[in-house]
Design an enzyme around this catalytic site. Structure first.
Site, PDB file in Angstrom:
ATOM      1  N   SER A  40       0.806  -1.230   0.000  1.00  0.00           N
ATOM      2  CA  SER A  40       0.000   0.000   0.000  1.00  0.00           C
ATOM      3  C   SER A  40       0.832   1.270   0.000  1.00  0.00           C
ATOM      4  CB  SER A  40      -0.926   0.011   1.218  1.00  0.00           C
ATOM      5  OG  SER A  40      -0.179  -0.207   2.397  1.00  0.00           O
ATOM      6  N   ASP A 346      -4.537   7.056   7.843  1.00  0.00           N
ATOM      7  CA  ASP A 346      -5.650   6.193   8.238  1.00  0.00           C
ATOM      8  C   ASP A 346      -5.201   4.995   9.062  1.00  0.00           C
ATOM      9  OD1 ASP A 346      -4.292   4.710   6.392  1.00  0.00           O
ATOM     10  OD2 ASP A 346      -6.030   4.161   5.174  1.00  0.00           O
ATOM     11  N   HIS A 349      -0.552   4.060   7.082  1.00  0.00           N
ATOM     12  CA  HIS A 349      -0.227   4.937   5.947  1.00  0.00           C
ATOM     13  C   HIS A 349      -0.057   6.380   6.370  1.00  0.00           C
ATOM     14  CE1 HIS A 349      -2.857   1.549   4.543  1.00  0.00           C
ATOM     15  NE2 HIS A 349      -1.689   1.291   4.001  1.00  0.00           N
TER      16      HIS A 349
END
Ligand SMILES: *[C@@H]1O[C@H](CO)[C@@H](O)[C@H](O)[C@H]1NC(C)=O
Ligand SMILES: *[C@@H]1O[C@H](CO)[C@@H](O)[C@H](O)[C@H]1NC(C)=O
Ligand SMILES: *[C@@H]1O[C@H](CO)[C@@H](O)[C@H](O)[C@H]1NC(C)=O
Length: 389
Positions: A40, A346, A349
Site C-alpha cells: 500500500s 488512516d 499509511h
C-alpha cells in the site's frame, strides 16, 4: 560487457537534456520509465481491482481518500500522492499506472505492480500457519514478478531490446516486509516474528537478482521498512499488553517493535551489499523509510504536524484516533479537517505531507547515485581513450 554510454556520449545527452523541457524542472532525465513492486505504500490503484477478484470489500474508493491531490479516490491508501508519485514527478516522469487497471500496450512508460496488503512471502505461508484470515490475497512479491513477466512481451521484443529498455528504467522493489510483520504480530510473539526476517530478506534478494539477471534491470531502489512501533494500528494492538517500560518515553513508540524494523533494515542492507559485489555494473540504491519517519515523529512541529503526532487523521474512536472496527471511508469515521497537519492518514499509511518528506530523501539518494555512477563512467572512458583533460 558494459552497456554504459561512453563519457562523451553521456555528457552530450546531459547537454541535450538541459536544452529540453525537463531541464526547466531542474532534472536531466536519466530514466524513461518506472517499474514498481510493493504494497500500500506504493500502490497507485491496484487494490480495488485485486481485492474485487477475491470479493474482499475495500474503503479506499470512498472519500476522503484522494481529497488532497486528485480530488477523488484513486485506489491509493492516502489523501493524495504516495511516495512513488512524488518521486516520479520530481524526476520528470509520469505517474506510474497500476498494472491491473489497463492493457499492456500503454505501459511503455512504466507499470506499478504494487498492491495494498501485499506480503513478501507467499500468501500460502500465512494461510498454512493460520496467521491470516481473508488476507493476504495472492499478491506477494513473487506473484507481482509473474505479472511483470507476463507484461514484458508488450514492452520489448528481443532480449537486446529488453536490456536497452529496462536499462533506462528505474525499478522500485518495495517496501516489502511491513505486511509480513504486521499480520504476524497479531498471532505471534515479537521474537517469533523476528525469525521471519531471513526468509523475507532472501525473497527480496532473489527478486532483485531475477530483475537484474533475467530482465536487465540496472537501476533499482530498495526501500527499508517503517518504524512499526510508532504505527497507530500497532500501538493500538499492543495497548492492552504493553507496559510503560515498553514505550520510548520521548516518542511514545514501542521499542521492541522498532528494533524489529531496524533489524530488518540492517539485514536488508547487508544483502544489498552482497548483491552490489556480485553485480558491480548495477546500481542498487537503499531508500531510507525508517529514519525519515522517525524525524517527523521526533520533531512534528518542524514538519507542520500537530504535537500528538502518533494519531491518525482519518479513523474512529481510540487512543490514537484509530479503531480497527471504524475504517477511514466508513460513515462513522471522523476525518481531520487538515490532513497536512497529520503525519498518519488512516493507520499505517502516511498523509501526502508525510510522504513528501520521505520522497525528498529518496530523490536525494537516487540523484546522488546518478552522479556517482556518472563520475565512474567518465573515469572509465577517460582511461579507455587515454585522453587526459
Ligand atoms: C484489453 O484488451 C482486450 C484484448 O485486446 C480487449 O478485449 C479489452 O477490451 C481491453 N480492455 C481495456 C480496458 O481496454
Ligand atoms: C497466484 O497468482 C499467480 C500469478 O498470477 C498464479 O500463478 C498462482 O496460481 C496463484 N495462486 C493461487 C493460489 O491462486
Ligand atoms: C472502537 O469503536 C467501537 C465502535 O464505535 C467502540 O465501541 C469501541 O469502544 C472503540 N474502541 C476503542 C478502543 O475506543
Amino acid at each position: 560487457m558494459s552497456r554504459r554510454l561512453p563519457c562523451a556520449a553521456a555528457l552530450l545527452l546531459l547537454h541535450l537534456a538541459a536544452l529540453g523541457p525537463a531541464a526547466s524542472a531542474g532534472s536531466g532525465r536519466r530514466y524513461d520509465s518506472i517499474f514498481s513492486f510493493g504494497d500500500s505504500f506504493a500502490d497507485t490503484g491496484n487494490k480495488p481491482i485485486a481485492f474485487a477478484r477475491y470479493s474482499v470489500p475495500v474503503t479506499v474508493m470512498r472519500p476522503p481518500y484522494g481529497e488532497t491531490f486528485f480530488g477523488r479516490p484513486t485506489g491509493r491508501t492516502t489523501d493524495g500522492r504516495v511516495i512513488l508519485d512524488l518521486v516520479a514527478q520530481t524526476l520528470g516522469l509520469l505517474l506510474v499506472p497500476p498494472s491491473l487497471a489497463q492493457n499492456g500496450s500503454s505501459f511503455r512508460q512504466g507499470a506499478n505492480f504494487a498492491v495494498a496488503g501485499a506480503t513478501t512471502l507467499n500468501a500460502e505461508f500465512y494461510h498454512a500457519r493460520g496467521i491470516a484470515g481473508k488476507l493476504p490475497i495472492n499478491t506477494s512479491l513473487n506473484v507481482q514478478l509473474e505479472w511483470f513477466e507476463a507484461l514484458e512481451p508488450s514492452l520489448c521484443a528481443t532480449s537486446q531490446e529488453c536490456e536497452e529498455f529496462f536499462g533506462r528504467s528505474l525499478f522500485f522493489v518495495g517496501e516489502f516486509g511491513v505486511n509480513d510483520y504486521h499480520l504476524s504480530l497479531k498471532k505471534l510473539s515479537v521474537q517469533q516474528v523476528r525469525s521471519l526476517v531471513p526468509d523475507v530478506i532472501e525473497t527480496i534478494s532473489m527478486a532483485i537478482e531475477r530483475l537484474v539477471v533475467k530482465h536487465g534491470a540496472t537501476s533499482l531502489v530498495v526501500p527499508g521498512v517503517i518504524p512499526s512501533g510508532c504505527s497507530p494500528p500497532i500501538l493500538t494492538l499492543f495497548a492492552g499488553r504493553a507496559g510503560a517500560a515498553d514505550y520510548d518515553s520521548r516518542t511514545g513508540c514501542l521499542k521492541e517493535i522498532n528494533e524489529l524494523g531496524k533489524h530488518h533494515n540492517s539485514v536488508l542492507k547487508d544483502a544489498l551489499r552482497k548483491l552490489r559485489v556480485k553485480h558491480p555494473h548495477v546500481r542498487i540504491i537503499y531508500a531510507d523509510f525508517f529514519g525519515s519517519i522517525m524525524e517527523m515523529v521526533e520533531s512534528p512541529r518542524r514538519f507542520g504536524f500537530r504535537e500528538d503526532v502518533l494519531t491518525v487523521c482519518c479513523g474512529g474512536p481510540g487512543r490514537y484516533d484509530y479503531n480497527d472496527s471504524v475504517a477511514c471511508g466508513d460513515p462513522d469515521a471522523t476525518p481531520c479537517t487538515d490532513p497536512s497537519g497529520s503525519l498518519y492518514w488512516d493507520g499505517v499509511h502516511l498523509t501526502e505531507a508525510g510522504y513528501r518528506h520521505v520522497a525528498d530523501g529518496w530523490v536525494r539518494s537516487i540523484r546522488s547515485s546518478d552522479r556517482a555512477s556518472g563520475g565512474e563512467m567518465c573515469k572509465a572512458s577517460a582511461s579507455t581513450y587515454g585522453s587526459p583533460q
